[in-house]
Design a protein around this motif. Structure first.
Motif, PDB file in Angstrom:
ATOM      1  N   ARG A  80      22.507 -37.219  -1.414  1.00  0.00           N
ATOM      2  CA  ARG A  80      21.828 -36.292  -2.327  1.00  0.00           C
ATOM      3  C   ARG A  80      21.556 -34.953  -1.659  1.00  0.00           C
ATOM      4  O   ARG A  80      21.604 -33.901  -2.310  1.00  0.00           O
ATOM      5  N   ARG A 114      19.539 -45.401  -9.363  1.00  0.00           N
ATOM      6  CA  ARG A 114      18.928 -44.511 -10.348  1.00  0.00           C
ATOM      7  C   ARG A 114      18.707 -43.099  -9.790  1.00  0.00           C
ATOM      8  O   ARG A 114      18.944 -42.106 -10.482  1.00  0.00           O
ATOM      9  N   SER A 118      20.308 -39.739 -11.610  1.00  0.00           N
ATOM     10  CA  SER A 118      19.499 -38.628 -12.126  1.00  0.00           C
ATOM     11  C   SER A 118      19.922 -37.316 -11.478  1.00  0.00           C
ATOM     12  O   SER A 118      20.078 -36.296 -12.163  1.00  0.00           O
ATOM     13  N   HIS A 119      20.108 -37.336 -10.169  1.00  0.00           N
ATOM     14  CA  HIS A 119      20.499 -36.132  -9.438  1.00  0.00           C
ATOM     15  C   HIS A 119      21.842 -35.602  -9.928  1.00  0.00           C
ATOM     16  O   HIS A 119      21.985 -34.404 -10.209  1.00  0.00           O
ATOM     17  N   GLU A 122      21.987 -34.389 -13.766  1.00  0.00           N
ATOM     18  CA  GLU A 122      21.305 -33.100 -13.915  1.00  0.00           C
ATOM     19  C   GLU A 122      22.179 -31.979 -13.351  1.00  0.00           C
ATOM     20  O   GLU A 122      22.307 -30.910 -13.966  1.00  0.00           O
ATOM     21  N   ALA A 127      22.808 -34.773 -18.352  1.00  0.00           N
ATOM     22  CA  ALA A 127      21.637 -35.646 -18.281  1.00  0.00           C
ATOM     23  C   ALA A 127      21.219 -36.208 -19.632  1.00  0.00           C
ATOM     24  O   ALA A 127      20.585 -37.267 -19.696  1.00  0.00           O
ATOM     25  N   ASP A 128      21.555 -35.533 -20.717  1.00  0.00           N
ATOM     26  CA  ASP A 128      21.076 -35.958 -22.035  1.00  0.00           C
ATOM     27  C   ASP A 128      22.168 -36.543 -22.922  1.00  0.00           C
ATOM     28  O   ASP A 128      21.988 -36.690 -24.123  1.00  0.00           O
ATOM     29  N   TYR A 135      22.388 -49.021 -14.398  1.00  0.00           N
ATOM     30  CA  TYR A 135      22.207 -48.569 -13.020  1.00  0.00           C
ATOM     31  C   TYR A 135      22.562 -49.674 -12.033  1.00  0.00           C
ATOM     32  O   TYR A 135      22.123 -50.818 -12.179  1.00  0.00           O
TER      33      TYR A 135
END
Length: 226
Positions: A80, A114, A118-119, A122, A127-128, A135
């Motif tokens: 990340r 997870r 998410s990282h 986005e 993301a949406d 996961y």
């Protein structure tokens, strides 16, 4: 091609965004600190697409599950850090948006934890987009076991012949085919020939490939009569 597709099921790493080079850097740095060397062939065979517990067992068979988890958590945190700016694979955002506009359901099915999901979503602006997310760190068994894809189908209440999976690695292809899905291989880190040999029904370079236009991406009830 299957007829009457109602859902698209996407892997994440290597499918929506080309992350293998960053995962390789993160893994190589941590393994070097442990006195273990890794090359690209080893990475492709024992890291890319594999569930994290299998990665830990391969490199440190003498260690227990808690030590494996701690090592992988360090590796994912390093990934990340390296993945500050990511670019979605060519055509994938438009492809997913088209599918949603046509009324298809869209799921993410990944071995990634997870925090990584998410990282990455986005960072690439997706993301949406996903109605359902499976996961990797919340599963009893990850890919190559078919469980992740079976859970996605169960969430949508669909039979396998009503969905298509998109994958970039042999473990992911094995999981998708084990769940009975038609599978498109995305040739980011492996050649189309290698993906077809691993079970892909169709192999493309990215989501701008004209071959994907042949997928019947309209829900059956929305089809116009001939």
């Amino acid at each position: 091609m299957p007829a009457g597709i109602e859902a698209l099921l996407f892997d994440l790493d290597g499918t929506l965004v080309h992350t293998d080079p960053l995962h390789f850097l993160a893994m190589r740095g941590l393994l070097e600190a442990e006195g273990v060397a890794i090359d690209d062939a080893t990475f492709q065979a024992h890291v890319s697409g594999q569930p994290n517990e299998a990665i830990g067992r391969h490199f440190f068979p003498e260690r227990g599950p808690a030590e494996h988890r701690a090592f992988i958590e360090r590796k994912e945190a390093r990934f990340r850090e390296l993945a500050g700016a990511l670019v979605p694979l060519a055509g994938v955002v438009a492809f997913i948006d088209r599918a949603r506009a046509e009324g298809l359901r869209v799921a993410l099915v990944t071995n990634a934890p997870r925090a990584n999901v998410s990282h990455m979503l986005e960072a690439i602006g997706l993301a949406d987009r996903f109605e359902t997310v499976i996961y990797g760190d919340e599963l009893a068994r990850g890919k190559p076991d078919p469980l992740p894809y079976r859970l996605a189908l169960e969430a949508f209440g669909l039979a396998p012949d009503r969905a298509v999976a998109f994958e970039d690695s042999p473990p992911g292809l094995a999981a998708a085919k084990g769940a009975g899905l038609f599978c498109v291989g995305i040739a980011t880190s492996r050649s189309p020939e290698a993906l077809r040999a691993a079970g892909a029904d169709l192999a493309v370079a990215d989501f701008e490939d004209a071959s994907l236009r042949a997928l019947p991406m309209v829900r059956p009830e929305r089809r116009r009569p001939d």
